[in-house]
Design an enzyme around this catalytic site. Structure first.
Site, PDB file in Angstrom:
ATOM      1  N   ARG A 235       0.855  -1.186   0.000  1.00  0.00           N
ATOM      2  CA  ARG A 235       0.000   0.000   0.000  1.00  0.00           C
ATOM      3  C   ARG A 235       0.894   1.240   0.000  1.00  0.00           C
ATOM      4  O   ARG A 235       1.933   1.251   0.692  1.00  0.00           O
ATOM      5  CB  ARG A 235      -0.902   0.052   1.245  1.00  0.00           C
ATOM      6  CG  ARG A 235      -2.092  -0.883   1.213  1.00  0.00           C
ATOM      7  CD  ARG A 235      -3.145  -0.472   0.185  1.00  0.00           C
ATOM      8  NE  ARG A 235      -4.264  -1.388   0.205  1.00  0.00           N
ATOM      9  CZ  ARG A 235      -4.409  -2.455  -0.592  1.00  0.00           C
ATOM     10  NH1 ARG A 235      -3.480  -2.730  -1.489  1.00  0.00           N
ATOM     11  NH2 ARG A 235      -5.469  -3.224  -0.510  1.00  0.00           N
ATOM     12  N   GLU A 264      -3.695   7.496  -4.950  1.00  0.00           N
ATOM     13  CA  GLU A 264      -4.058   6.891  -6.243  1.00  0.00           C
ATOM     14  C   GLU A 264      -5.382   7.451  -6.749  1.00  0.00           C
ATOM     15  O   GLU A 264      -6.286   7.702  -5.933  1.00  0.00           O
ATOM     16  CB  GLU A 264      -4.169   5.362  -6.067  1.00  0.00           C
ATOM     17  CG  GLU A 264      -2.839   4.750  -5.722  1.00  0.00           C
ATOM     18  CD  GLU A 264      -2.942   3.262  -5.369  1.00  0.00           C
ATOM     19  OE1 GLU A 264      -4.035   2.688  -5.516  1.00  0.00           O
ATOM     20  OE2 GLU A 264      -1.932   2.696  -4.948  1.00  0.00           O
ATOM     21  N   HIS A 282      -1.306   0.087  -9.771  1.00  0.00           N
ATOM     22  CA  HIS A 282      -1.972  -0.773  -8.772  1.00  0.00           C
ATOM     23  C   HIS A 282      -2.729  -1.928  -9.454  1.00  0.00           C
ATOM     24  O   HIS A 282      -3.949  -2.045  -9.335  1.00  0.00           O
ATOM     25  CB  HIS A 282      -2.938   0.047  -7.897  1.00  0.00           C
ATOM     26  CG  HIS A 282      -3.309  -0.662  -6.625  1.00  0.00           C
ATOM     27  ND1 HIS A 282      -3.610  -0.011  -5.454  1.00  0.00           N
ATOM     28  CD2 HIS A 282      -3.419  -1.992  -6.338  1.00  0.00           C
ATOM     29  CE1 HIS A 282      -3.897  -0.875  -4.508  1.00  0.00           C
ATOM     30  NE2 HIS A 282      -3.785  -2.098  -5.021  1.00  0.00           N
TER      31      HIS A 282
HETATM   32  P1  NDP Z   1      -1.294 -11.276   5.321  1.00  0.00           P
HETATM   33  O1  NDP Z   1      -2.208 -10.831   6.391  1.00  0.00           O
HETATM   34  O2  NDP Z   1      -1.171 -12.721   5.032  1.00  0.00           O
HETATM   35  O3  NDP Z   1       0.184 -10.728   5.613  1.00  0.00           O
HETATM   36  C1  NDP Z   1       0.443  -9.480   6.191  1.00  0.00           C
HETATM   37  C2  NDP Z   1       1.696  -9.583   7.023  1.00  0.00           C
HETATM   38  O4  NDP Z   1       1.990  -8.273   7.535  1.00  0.00           O
HETATM   39  C3  NDP Z   1       1.573 -10.521   8.231  1.00  0.00           C
HETATM   40  O5  NDP Z   1       2.724 -11.311   8.311  1.00  0.00           O
HETATM   41  C4  NDP Z   1       1.497  -9.570   9.409  1.00  0.00           C
HETATM   42  O6  NDP Z   1       2.092 -10.022  10.578  1.00  0.00           O
HETATM   43  C5  NDP Z   1       2.311  -8.407   8.911  1.00  0.00           C
HETATM   44  N1  NDP Z   1       1.976  -7.179   9.615  1.00  0.00           N
HETATM   45  C6  NDP Z   1       0.748  -6.661   9.798  1.00  0.00           C
HETATM   46  N2  NDP Z   1       0.842  -5.511  10.472  1.00  0.00           N
HETATM   47  C7  NDP Z   1       2.155  -5.323  10.741  1.00  0.00           C
HETATM   48  C8  NDP Z   1       2.886  -4.315  11.410  1.00  0.00           C
HETATM   49  N3  NDP Z   1       2.274  -3.274  11.966  1.00  0.00           N
HETATM   50  N4  NDP Z   1       4.223  -4.436  11.482  1.00  0.00           N
HETATM   51  C9  NDP Z   1       4.836  -5.492  10.927  1.00  0.00           C
HETATM   52  N5  NDP Z   1       4.205  -6.480  10.262  1.00  0.00           N
HETATM   53  C10 NDP Z   1       2.877  -6.388  10.192  1.00  0.00           C
HETATM   54  O7  NDP Z   1      -1.734 -10.472   4.031  1.00  0.00           O
HETATM   55  P2  NDP Z   1      -1.393 -10.786   2.501  1.00  0.00           P
HETATM   56  O8  NDP Z   1       0.017 -11.237   2.414  1.00  0.00           O
HETATM   57  O9  NDP Z   1      -2.445 -11.635   1.903  1.00  0.00           O
HETATM   58  O10 NDP Z   1      -1.561  -9.318   1.893  1.00  0.00           O
HETATM   59  C11 NDP Z   1      -0.724  -8.268   2.349  1.00  0.00           C
HETATM   60  C12 NDP Z   1      -1.150  -6.952   1.744  1.00  0.00           C
HETATM   61  O11 NDP Z   1      -0.823  -6.908   0.372  1.00  0.00           O
HETATM   62  C13 NDP Z   1      -2.648  -6.655   1.741  1.00  0.00           C
HETATM   63  O12 NDP Z   1      -3.123  -6.234   3.000  1.00  0.00           O
HETATM   64  C14 NDP Z   1      -2.734  -5.558   0.720  1.00  0.00           C
HETATM   65  O13 NDP Z   1      -2.552  -4.295   1.322  1.00  0.00           O
HETATM   66  C15 NDP Z   1      -1.551  -5.846  -0.218  1.00  0.00           C
HETATM   67  N6  NDP Z   1      -2.020  -6.257  -1.547  1.00  0.00           N
HETATM   68  C16 NDP Z   1      -1.737  -5.475  -2.643  1.00  0.00           C
HETATM   69  C17 NDP Z   1      -2.218  -5.815  -3.889  1.00  0.00           C
HETATM   70  C18 NDP Z   1      -1.931  -4.984  -5.093  1.00  0.00           C
HETATM   71  O14 NDP Z   1      -2.682  -5.064  -6.079  1.00  0.00           O
HETATM   72  N7  NDP Z   1      -0.885  -4.206  -5.114  1.00  0.00           N
HETATM   73  C19 NDP Z   1      -3.069  -6.996  -4.093  1.00  0.00           C
HETATM   74  C20 NDP Z   1      -3.252  -7.783  -2.890  1.00  0.00           C
HETATM   75  C21 NDP Z   1      -2.745  -7.412  -1.674  1.00  0.00           C
HETATM   76  P3  NDP Z   1       1.531 -11.216  11.493  1.00  0.00           P
HETATM   77  O15 NDP Z   1       2.118 -12.432  10.872  1.00  0.00           O
HETATM   78  O16 NDP Z   1       2.065 -10.885  12.829  1.00  0.00           O
HETATM   79  O17 NDP Z   1       0.024 -11.144  11.396  1.00  0.00           O
END
Ligand code: NDP
Length: 315
Positions: A235, A264, A282
């Protein structure tokens, strides 16, 4: 189920939208003018039982408050930072998203941007188009990915899929997370600056929203340094974009590959002038296959809800 009214705030793919319209009574809020939207809510707001949207389409409390009988919000994205999820949950309304089905395409886009940036893919295309190959000869060299270290910030579903790909490309993987993962062999950092300092490529893969706003700060980018690359398909909000642009201009970081931006679809004009960036609008999950799978998951969640079965992917 034709007696069930669904508000389409953002459309899903045509085949699944047609199925939605055959099954339910769908109201195309997405196609309405502001005046038509107000009239639609006035007429059917109290009959709406489901909302279909995406993080890009949004769903705000203002609209939620006008839907007194809403039962479910089905979102066609994994990210939900633009939706009023907490307000829905406070009313006992479940919100579903579309994890997993988009993981591979988003991870592929991360790799594409990393390769395009380090290997200077776009300047190389220009080298041919502008006649430089003929007039100047071979283009300047670029940077290998093999042997480099990738630092992933947020090792979730997509982060892990990127890590697997990076290993296949001969990279080492390190990561920063809120806590270490027991199921991966990668080096864990509990200090984001230390990770940025040690890696060649830094890649956030955390969700957007207030918790991660500006997580990749100016000082994190400075720690990445003049030989470091920054790739973002998560993001725009997770990085200090002003600092990123300035450091790219100053070559205080080597380059960036970006699929996401703070405001965006507006991209900082300074980025468009730079030759050390690769930009995408995006579209990391934007393949026919994945968007169809995301749309189908929206339908499947609605079907589960209205059939009294457990939801497939509730937030
Ligand atoms: P997940 O929830 O599987 O992974 C997110 C990870 O981020 C988890 O490991 C989580 O930690 C970690 N996390 C969350 N908050 C924090 C923080 N404050 N500090 C450090 N680590 C943190 O999500 P996905 O992998 O499925 O997706 C991730 C993101 O990708 C989506 O939320 C979206 O924003 C983005 N995305 C972008 C797309 C695009 O078109 N560009 C398409 C799809 C997704 P923990 O393991 O502790 O929960």
């Amino acid at each position: 189920m034709k007696d069930i009214h669904v508000l389409v705030v953002w459309p899903i793919r045509p085949a699944q939208l047609a199925q939605l319209e055959q099954t339910y009574t769908a109201h195309r809020y997405d196609q309405a003018t502001p005046a038509e939207k107000a009239a639609m809510i006035q007429q059917v707001g109290d009959r709406i039982r489901a909302v279909v949207t995406t993080h890009g389409g949004g769903f705000e409390k203002n609209l939620l408050d006008q839907l007194p009988n809403l039962e479910i919000v089905a979102c066609a994205s994994v990210g939900y930072d633009t939706l009023c999820v907490k307000d829905c949950q406070a009313r006992g309304i479940p919100v579903t998203n579309t994890p997993d089905v988009l993981t591979d395409d988003v991870a592929d886009m991360a790799m594409l941007l990393m390769l395009a940036t380090l290997r200077r893919f776009l300047p190389a295309v220009d080298w041919i188009k502008q006649g430089d190959w003929v007039s100047k000869g071979m283009m300047p060299l670029n940077t290998a990915v093999r042997g480099k270290t990738l630092g992933i910030v947020g090792l979730g579903r997509i982060g892990k899929a990127i890590a697997t790909r990076a290993e296949a490309f001969g990279m080492s993987v390190s990561y920063y997370n809120r806590s270490p993962k027991s199921d991966v062999p990668y080096r864990y950092y509990d200090d984001l600056h230390a990770l940025a300092n040690d890696v060649d490529v830094l890649m956030p893969m955390v969700p957007g929203g207030t918790d991660t706003q500006g997580l990749i700060s100016r000082s994190v980018l400075e720690a990445l340094g003049a030989n470091g690359y920054f790739i973002n398909v998560s993001r725009g909000s997770v990085v200090d974009e002003t600092a990123l642009v300035e450091l790219l201009q100053q070559r205080a970081i080597a380059g960036a590959g970006l699929d996401v931006f703070t405001d965006e679809p507006n991209v900082p004009s300074a980025l468009l002038e730079l030759d050390n960036v690769a930009l995408q609008p995006h579209c990391a999950s934007g393949t026919f296959e994945t968007r169809a799978a995301m749309a189908q998951l929206v339908l499947d969640n609605l079907e589960a809800h209205f059939s009294g079965k457990p939801l497939l992917t509730v937030i």
